[in-house]
Design a protein around this motif. Structure first.
Motif, PDB file in Angstrom:
ATOM      1  N   SER A 115       0.820  -1.116   0.058  1.00 26.92           N
ATOM      2  CA  SER A 115      -0.002  -0.211   0.132  1.00 26.92           C
ATOM      3  C   SER A 115       0.905   1.293   0.058  1.00 26.92           C
ATOM      4  N   THR A 116       2.264   1.281   0.549  1.00 22.30           N
ATOM      5  CA  THR A 116       3.079   2.536   0.499  1.00 22.30           C
ATOM      6  C   THR A 116       3.374   2.921  -0.873  1.00 22.30           C
ATOM      7  N   MET A 117       2.964   1.826  -1.679  1.00 17.48           N
ATOM      8  CA  MET A 117       3.423   2.280  -3.340  1.00 17.48           C
ATOM      9  C   MET A 117       2.235   2.796  -4.107  1.00 17.48           C
ATOM     10  N   ASN A 118       1.068   2.809  -3.457  1.00 20.91           N
ATOM     11  CA  ASN A 118       0.170   3.475  -4.114  1.00 20.91           C
ATOM     12  C   ASN A 118       0.267   4.820  -4.628  1.00 20.91           C
ATOM     13  N   SER A 119      -0.067   5.054  -6.153  1.00 17.38           N
ATOM     14  CA  SER A 119       0.567   6.142  -6.827  1.00 17.38           C
ATOM     15  C   SER A 119      -0.736   6.871  -7.916  1.00 17.38           C
ATOM     16  N   ILE A 120      -0.938   8.178  -7.728  1.00 14.71           N
ATOM     17  CA  ILE A 120      -1.679   8.842  -8.544  1.00 14.71           C
ATOM     18  C   ILE A 120      -0.898   8.882  -9.946  1.00 14.71           C
ATOM     19  N   VAL A 121       0.506   9.066  -9.849  1.00 13.75           N
ATOM     20  CA  VAL A 121       1.225   9.194 -11.174  1.00 13.75           C
ATOM     21  C   VAL A 121       1.387   8.065 -12.053  1.00 13.75           C
ATOM     22  N   ASP A 122       1.324   6.835 -11.187  1.00 11.69           N
ATOM     23  CA  ASP A 122       1.244   5.655 -11.781  1.00 11.69           C
ATOM     24  C   ASP A 122       0.062   5.375 -12.596  1.00 11.69           C
ATOM     25  N   ALA A 123      -1.056   5.602 -12.070  1.00  5.95           N
ATOM     26  CA  ALA A 123      -2.335   5.836 -12.619  1.00  5.95           C
ATOM     27  C   ALA A 123      -2.583   6.440 -13.785  1.00  5.95           C
ATOM     28  N   ARG A 124      -1.884   7.645 -13.841  1.00  5.71           N
ATOM     29  CA  ARG A 124      -1.995   8.658 -15.031  1.00  5.71           C
ATOM     30  C   ARG A 124      -1.493   7.976 -16.294  1.00  5.71           C
ATOM     31  N   SER A 125      -0.331   7.091 -16.219  1.00  2.00           N
ATOM     32  CA  SER A 125       0.064   6.395 -17.311  1.00  2.00           C
ATOM     33  C   SER A 125      -0.578   5.262 -17.808  1.00  2.00           C
ATOM     34  N   LEU A 126      -1.680   4.744 -17.070  1.00  2.00           N
ATOM     35  CA  LEU A 126      -2.410   3.390 -17.559  1.00  2.00           C
ATOM     36  C   LEU A 126      -3.680   3.856 -18.573  1.00  2.00           C
ATOM     37  N   SER A 127      -3.800   3.055 -19.552  1.00  2.00           N
ATOM     38  CA  SER A 127      -4.967   3.442 -20.350  1.00  2.00           C
ATOM     39  C   SER A 127      -6.220   2.791 -20.021  1.00  2.00           C
ATOM     40  N   VAL A 128      -6.197   1.777 -19.019  1.00  2.00           N
ATOM     41  CA  VAL A 128      -7.312   1.129 -18.252  1.00  2.00           C
ATOM     42  C   VAL A 128      -7.461   1.471 -16.945  1.00  2.00           C
ATOM     43  N   ALA A 129      -8.647   1.239 -16.392  1.00  2.00           N
ATOM     44  CA  ALA A 129      -8.716   1.629 -14.772  1.00  2.00           C
ATOM     45  C   ALA A 129      -8.512   0.455 -13.984  1.00  2.00           C
ATOM     46  N   ASN A 130      -8.027  -0.730 -14.513  1.00  2.00           N
ATOM     47  CA  ASN A 130      -7.434  -1.831 -13.461  1.00  2.00           C
ATOM     48  C   ASN A 130      -6.803  -1.453 -12.391  1.00  2.00           C
ATOM     49  N   GLN A 131      -7.193  -2.020 -11.256  1.00  2.00           N
ATOM     50  CA  GLN A 131      -6.300  -1.835 -10.042  1.00  2.00           C
ATOM     51  C   GLN A 131      -6.231  -0.185  -9.915  1.00  2.00           C
ATOM     52  N   CYS A 132      -7.350   0.410 -10.035  1.00  2.00           N
ATOM     53  CA  CYS A 132      -7.157   1.637  -9.583  1.00  2.00           C
ATOM     54  C   CYS A 132      -8.530   2.215  -9.010  1.00  2.00           C
ATOM     55  N   GLU A 133      -8.573   3.202  -8.288  1.00  5.86           N
ATOM     56  CA  GLU A 133      -9.563   3.734  -7.446  1.00  5.86           C
ATOM     57  C   GLU A 133      -9.758   5.273  -7.650  1.00  5.86           C
ATOM     58  N   VAL A 134     -10.970   5.815  -7.952  1.00  7.85           N
ATOM     59  CA  VAL A 134     -11.160   7.186  -8.230  1.00  7.85           C
ATOM     60  C   VAL A 134     -11.306   7.743  -6.689  1.00  7.85           C
ATOM     61  N   ILE A 135     -10.643   8.874  -6.614  1.00  6.88           N
ATOM     62  CA  ILE A 135     -10.538   9.453  -5.296  1.00  6.88           C
ATOM     63  C   ILE A 135     -10.601  11.035  -5.393  1.00  6.88           C
ATOM     64  N   HIS A 136     -11.051  11.640  -4.582  1.00 11.66           N
ATOM     65  CA  HIS A 136     -11.199  13.152  -4.335  1.00 11.66           C
ATOM     66  C   HIS A 136      -9.856  14.082  -3.999  1.00 11.66           C
ATOM     67  N   VAL A 137      -9.600  14.868  -4.712  1.00  7.21           N
ATOM     68  CA  VAL A 137      -8.271  16.033  -4.469  1.00  7.21           C
ATOM     69  C   VAL A 137      -8.673  17.236  -4.307  1.00  7.21           C
ATOM     70  N   ASP A 138      -8.125  17.504  -2.932  1.00  6.50           N
ATOM     71  CA  ASP A 138      -8.055  19.139  -2.624  1.00  6.50           C
ATOM     72  C   ASP A 138      -7.051  19.685  -2.344  1.00  6.50           C
ATOM     73  N   MET A 139      -6.792  20.801  -1.933  1.00  2.00           N
ATOM     74  CA  MET A 139      -5.491  21.705  -2.197  1.00  2.00           C
ATOM     75  C   MET A 139      -5.321  22.055  -0.565  1.00  2.00           C
ATOM     76  N   VAL A 140      -3.929  22.140  -0.121  1.00  2.85           N
ATOM     77  CA  VAL A 140      -3.873  22.574   1.215  1.00  2.85           C
ATOM     78  C   VAL A 140      -4.196  24.035   1.486  1.00  2.85           C
ATOM     79  N   ASP A 141      -4.133  24.880   0.501  1.00  4.76           N
ATOM     80  CA  ASP A 141      -4.481  26.359   0.633  1.00  4.76           C
ATOM     81  C   ASP A 141      -6.045  26.234   0.930  1.00  4.76           C
TER      82      ASP A 141
END
Length: 246
Positions: A115-141
């Motif tokens: 689980s420490t390897m879970n990555s948004i960057v990795d998911a962006r390079s995938l053409s399919v959604a296998n082994q992916c989860e859709v998540i919400h993103v906010d900003m620090v500010d």
């Protein structure tokens, strides 16, 4: 050292080691001891743990700074559930089931067996959604504005290559130097394509008046070459460097 004894020894060393002795500990071995060398009375009040996973960082920091308010951000369902369970009953720990980035929206995150390897960057390079989860993103500010948080003592980021995006979303807080210490994960050689290059992080933060405080948890390449693969650099605001650590 047995895992059960390690936190007890760490806490005793941090709390009981005289300041005159902590100054002889080499810089970069332990962030908490490096803070102690500067000001043994330093007590953070607000800590952000971005990429909290199952609570490894917050549980350690809370042993040293039990009075701080911790905000833990973990977007992956299974990891968040484990984080929530690990911090259950801790009134000064608030867990948030979303990621932080450069804009508000949604992303896919690839789920790895570790689980420490879970990555948004990795998911962006995938053409399919296998082994992916859709998540919400906010900003620090945005998050700080909504909760009226005016200052962050420690902003820890461990997001497997997404660290610079998190920092971009904190530009307002950085501009006013409302973050004292920033710990992130950075790649330390040109062959490391997984982590944000150290120079990119350093150059970005330098524009806001942040300087390098120390480099921690240095890791060589796992595949054999004797070169530094990644590390956790910590940056300090100019405001804190010249005043709060005196």
């Amino acid at each position: 050292m047995p895992n059960l004894l390690r936190p007890i020894v760490e806490r005793c060393v941090y709390q009981l080691m005289p300041k005159r002795l902590t100054r002889y500990v080499p810089q970069g071995l332990d962030l908490l001891l490096d803070i102690a060398k500067q000001n043994i009375e330093y007590q953070p009040t607000v800590v952000f743990d971005v990429g909290a996973n199952i609570g490894q960082t917050v549980l350690k920091w809370r042993r040293y700074f039990p009075k701080a308010q911790y905000h833990c951000f973990e977007p992956v369902t299974d990891s968040f559930d484990a984080l929530n369970a690990a911090t259950s009953g801790m009134q000064n720990v608030t867990c948030h089931r979303f990621a932080l980035g450069a804009s508000v929206g949604t992303e896919r995150i690839q789920i790895h067996s570790k689980s420490t390897m879970n990555s948004i960057v990795d998911a962006r390079s995938l053409s399919v959604a296998n082994q992916c989860e859709v998540i919400h993103v906010d900003m620090v500010d945005n998050f700080c504005n909504s909760l009226k948080i005016e200052r962050i003592d420690v902003l820890k980021i461990d997001t497997e290559g997404f660290d610079l995006e998190v920092l971009k979303g904190a530009a307002g807080m950085l501009k006013s130097q409302s973050v004292d210490l920033i710990q992130c994960e950075a790649g330390m050689n040109l062959f490391n394509e997984r982590h944000v290059p150290f120079t990119d992080v350093a150059n970005f933060l330098q524009n806001f008046g942040y300087s390098l405080f120390g480099i921690y948890e240095q890791q060589l390449e796992w595949s054999g070459p004797q070169r530094l693969r990644f590390a956790n650099p910590v940056f300090i605001s100019e405001k804190m460097a010249v005043s709060r650590f005196k």
